[in-house]
Design a protein around this motif. Sequence first.
Motif, short mmCIF file in Angstrom:
data_model
loop_
_atom_site.label_atom_id
_atom_site.label_comp_id
_atom_site.label_asym_id
_atom_site.label_seq_id
_atom_site.Cartn_x
_atom_site.Cartn_y
_atom_site.Cartn_z
N LEU A 73 81.27 41.47 14.79
CA LEU A 73 80.39 40.57 13.87
C LEU A 73 81.44 40.08 12.99
N LEU B 253 74.28 43.15 15.34
CA LEU B 253 73.55 42.64 14.41
C LEU B 253 72.35 43.56 13.88
N GLY C 239 80.03 36.24 18.01
CA GLY C 239 79.99 37.22 16.83
C GLY C 239 79.73 36.62 15.61
#
Length: 284
Positions: free
Chosen positions: A53, A79, A255
């Motif tokens: 991420l 996430l 990401g």
Amino acid sequence: MDTETQTFAGAFQRFGQWKETDGSEARTAGAPEGENTIDIQGLNVYIQDKQILKDVTLQLFDRKITCIIGPSGCGKTTLLRSINRMIDTTEHVRVEGNVIVDGENIYGPKAEITHIRKKIGLLSQRPTPLPMSIYDNIAFGCRIHGTRNKKKLDAIVEQYLRATGLWDEVKDRLHNPASGLSIGQQQRLCLARGLAVEPQFILADESTSALDPVSSKHIEDLFLQLRERYGIIMVTHTLRQALRIADYVVFMYLGEVIEKGPADVLFNHPQHELTKQYLSGVFS
């Protein structure tokens, strides 16, 4: 509306009435109606040396269905797992940034994980009933959080099995193994188990992808009912599903959050070229 969907709607209406009259502690004591949020601020997640991420910043809303969309491998599940710290179970993971839930930074030095996970339930891609009875699956989390009274547990089990439309299907076999339920029933059982500890938000990770079309529709209908009381954050690979139920959409790619906004705006008037290409099927 078919018979089982009517049953879901009726059960949920009764569930709402019970919650207003049973005198139990409010879901978010002291919080104004509809103002619970999850604020993600500069979230970076690394697994070993790979960044999964990249500087994710967004706000997720109470009493809304937020669908997170994007191609495979873009970080959607990472996430979701970061929002209730299930990412902690991944080896060699490193997290930077803040996730603020109900005013608390869940990555702060004093954050208590059991308390965090009580606020944010997770419904996985495949049903994960515990290796115990139907009754004990629902009561399990309540016992962890201190509820021991048998009459109170009985009431909780019935309440949340009714809320998910399962009570009439299983009331005569509550002490049978949960593994004996169909896969669609198991997914509803897992949802009832998560609701029983009174979360503020429900995370759903491809929670209908392993189900047949009828069971999938029933879960979608149930989410639409539950939206009256909970924020639902749902990862889906199915654009049609997001079109049907999303209030708010987050599009991710490699990401990063590329675009976010109300569903009707993002689907009908996407601003970013990558979003336009994804929605038009250039890649998936």
